[in-house]
Motif scaffolding. Structure first.
Motif, mmCIF file in Angstrom:
data_model
loop_
_atom_site.group_PDB
_atom_site.id
_atom_site.type_symbol
_atom_site.label_atom_id
_atom_site.label_comp_id
_atom_site.label_asym_id
_atom_site.label_seq_id
_atom_site.Cartn_x
_atom_site.Cartn_y
_atom_site.Cartn_z
ATOM 1 N N ILE A 18 0.847 -1.187 0.000
ATOM 2 C CA ILE A 18 0.000 0.000 0.000
ATOM 3 C C ILE A 18 0.889 1.246 0.000
ATOM 4 N N GLU A 19 0.441 2.268 -0.705
ATOM 5 C CA GLU A 19 1.208 3.506 -0.780
ATOM 6 C C GLU A 19 0.263 4.695 -0.637
ATOM 7 N N LEU A 20 0.642 5.621 0.229
ATOM 8 C CA LEU A 20 -0.097 6.868 0.439
ATOM 9 C C LEU A 20 0.794 8.015 -0.018
ATOM 10 N N VAL A 21 0.267 8.832 -0.925
ATOM 11 C CA VAL A 21 1.014 9.977 -1.451
ATOM 12 C C VAL A 21 0.184 11.231 -1.225
ATOM 13 N N ASN A 22 0.868 12.324 -0.827
ATOM 14 C CA ASN A 22 0.202 13.610 -0.659
ATOM 15 C C ASN A 22 -0.957 13.501 0.335
ATOM 16 N N GLY A 23 -0.701 12.888 1.484
ATOM 17 C CA GLY A 23 -1.756 12.578 2.448
ATOM 18 C C GLY A 23 -2.255 13.753 3.251
ATOM 19 N N ASN A 24 -3.222 14.455 2.688
ATOM 20 C CA ASN A 24 -3.848 15.600 3.359
ATOM 21 C C ASN A 24 -5.339 15.325 3.481
ATOM 22 N N PHE A 25 -5.824 15.268 4.730
ATOM 23 C CA PHE A 25 -7.199 14.850 4.957
ATOM 24 C C PHE A 25 -7.849 15.658 6.067
ATOM 25 N N PRO A 45 5.067 -5.288 -0.315
ATOM 26 C CA PRO A 45 4.498 -6.627 -0.107
ATOM 27 C C PRO A 45 5.365 -7.445 0.846
ATOM 28 N N GLY A 46 4.720 -8.107 1.787
ATOM 29 C CA GLY A 46 5.421 -8.938 2.749
ATOM 30 C C GLY A 46 5.799 -8.242 4.034
ATOM 31 N N GLU A 47 5.772 -6.916 4.064
ATOM 32 C CA GLU A 47 6.101 -6.196 5.294
ATOM 33 C C GLU A 47 4.925 -6.270 6.268
ATOM 34 N N VAL A 48 5.243 -6.382 7.534
ATOM 35 C CA VAL A 48 4.239 -6.327 8.589
ATOM 36 C C VAL A 48 4.481 -5.017 9.320
ATOM 37 N N LEU A 66 -6.011 5.301 4.934
ATOM 38 C CA LEU A 66 -5.697 4.140 4.103
ATOM 39 C C LEU A 66 -6.945 3.348 3.726
ATOM 40 N N LEU A 67 -7.961 3.403 4.573
ATOM 41 C CA LEU A 67 -9.211 2.687 4.306
ATOM 42 C C LEU A 67 -10.190 3.495 3.454
ATOM 43 N N GLY A 68 -9.848 4.757 3.169
ATOM 44 C CA GLY A 68 -10.742 5.591 2.362
ATOM 45 C C GLY A 68 -11.855 6.233 3.158
ATOM 46 N N GLU A 69 -11.649 6.430 4.457
ATOM 47 C CA GLU A 69 -12.705 6.933 5.336
ATOM 48 C C GLU A 69 -12.542 8.387 5.768
ATOM 49 N N LEU A 70 -11.599 9.116 5.176
ATOM 50 C CA LEU A 70 -11.431 10.536 5.497
ATOM 51 C C LEU A 70 -11.711 11.368 4.256
ATOM 52 N N GLN A 71 -11.895 12.656 4.458
ATOM 53 C CA GLN A 71 -12.154 13.580 3.350
ATOM 54 C C GLN A 71 -10.823 14.054 2.764
ATOM 55 N N PRO A 72 -10.498 13.649 1.519
ATOM 56 C CA PRO A 72 -9.236 14.095 0.919
ATOM 57 C C PRO A 72 -9.328 15.554 0.491
ATOM 58 N N VAL A 73 -8.258 16.302 0.730
ATOM 59 C CA VAL A 73 -8.231 17.721 0.355
ATOM 60 C C VAL A 73 -6.823 18.082 -0.114
ATOM 61 N N PRO A 74 -6.685 19.188 -0.865
ATOM 62 C CA PRO A 74 -5.339 19.664 -1.207
ATOM 63 C C PRO A 74 -4.607 20.117 0.056
ATOM 64 N N ARG A 75 -3.291 20.107 0.024
ATOM 65 C CA ARG A 75 -2.485 20.489 1.179
ATOM 66 C C ARG A 75 -2.815 21.897 1.660
ATOM 67 N N MET A 76 -3.108 22.799 0.753
ATOM 68 C CA MET A 76 -3.369 24.185 1.151
ATOM 69 C C MET A 76 -4.569 24.302 2.092
ATOM 70 N N VAL A 103 -3.451 0.489 -3.501
ATOM 71 C CA VAL A 103 -3.381 -0.819 -2.862
ATOM 72 C C VAL A 103 -2.944 -1.826 -3.907
ATOM 73 N N GLN A 104 -1.897 -2.585 -3.602
ATOM 74 C CA GLN A 104 -1.397 -3.611 -4.508
ATOM 75 C C GLN A 104 -1.699 -4.979 -3.910
ATOM 76 N N GLY A 105 -2.470 -5.779 -4.613
ATOM 77 C CA GLY A 105 -2.826 -7.102 -4.113
ATOM 78 C C GLY A 105 -3.793 -7.004 -2.958
ATOM 79 N N GLN A 106 -3.747 -8.000 -2.083
ATOM 80 C CA GLN A 106 -4.662 -8.039 -0.950
ATOM 81 C C GLN A 106 -3.949 -7.601 0.317
ATOM 82 N N ILE A 107 -4.643 -6.813 1.113
ATOM 83 C CA ILE A 107 -4.128 -6.378 2.407
ATOM 84 C C ILE A 107 -5.177 -6.708 3.460
#
Length: 194
Positions: A18-25, A45-48, A66-76, A103-107
């Motif tokens: 999983i990768e989060l980029v520009n995480g402003n919420f 993959p494989g990391e715990v 990461l679960l998609g449960e916050l409101q995404p917004v621009p950093r400003m 999300v890559q594969g199953q988590i």
């Protein structure tokens, strides 16, 4: 509240990553309260991964993002310093861009809140299946509840059972017939989780 979808699935790699980029919420567009500002995360993959930290440091916000449960917004929106007077003439794409989660594969995600049905400890463990004493006792042992449960009360009925339950409850002890309440409200947090 309807959220802008920002979690994308990728089939580029096997395994779970999983990768989060520009995480402003924001917690919610109604309150406008910032949940995360400029968070970045990459789990291969494989990391715990365990998310730890002090109260109020953003652990829940990160997981909800990461679960998609916050409101995404621009950093400003979450970082007013990004719009200082020196930046007003040139607004970088990083300040205007929305967050993305890939999300890559199953988590898997294991929530910290335990859910228990209303009923007794025995009913919660058996969960509608046929009672099997060996399996039930193994579940009590595996959950580390042996020292929390006082034996007795199984063959009691009526007022004697109610008195037994009152007495054990007053001493902070549990019995197999203790009513756990809706969601396990009569148990400690650790007992609910186990």
């Amino acid at each position: 509240e309807e959220l802008t979808p920002y979690v994308q699935e990728s089939s580029d790699s096997e395994g779970g990553g999983i990768e989060l980029v520009n995480g402003n919420f924001l917690w919610s567009s109604k309150t406008g309260a910032a949940a995360l500002c400029d968070a970045e995360l990459s789990i291969k993959p494989g990391e715990v991964v365990a998310v730890i930290g002090q109260v109020g440091n953003g652990k829940t916000a990160l997981i909800k993002a990461l679960l998609g449960e916050l409101q995404p917004v621009p950093r400003m929106i979450v970082d007013q310093s990004a719009m200082s007077s020196s930046n007003v003439t040139h607004i970088s794409p990083a300040i205007m861009g929305l967050p993305s989660v890939t999300v890559q594969g199953q988590i898997a995600y294991c929530a910290q809140e335990a859910w228990l049905p209303k009923g007794t400890i025995r009913e919660s463990i058996v969960f509608g299946r046929e009672y099997n004493e060996d399996r039930y006792n193994a579940a009590i042992r595996d959950a580390g509840l042996e020292s929390d449960i006082i034996e007795g009360g199984q063959k009691m009925v009526g007022e004697s059972l109610r008195e037994f339950l009152r007495t054990t409850s007053a001493r902070g002890m549990l019995s197999h017939e203790t009513d756990v309440g809706e969601g396990g409200s009569s148990l400690s947090g650790g007992q609910r989780a186990r």
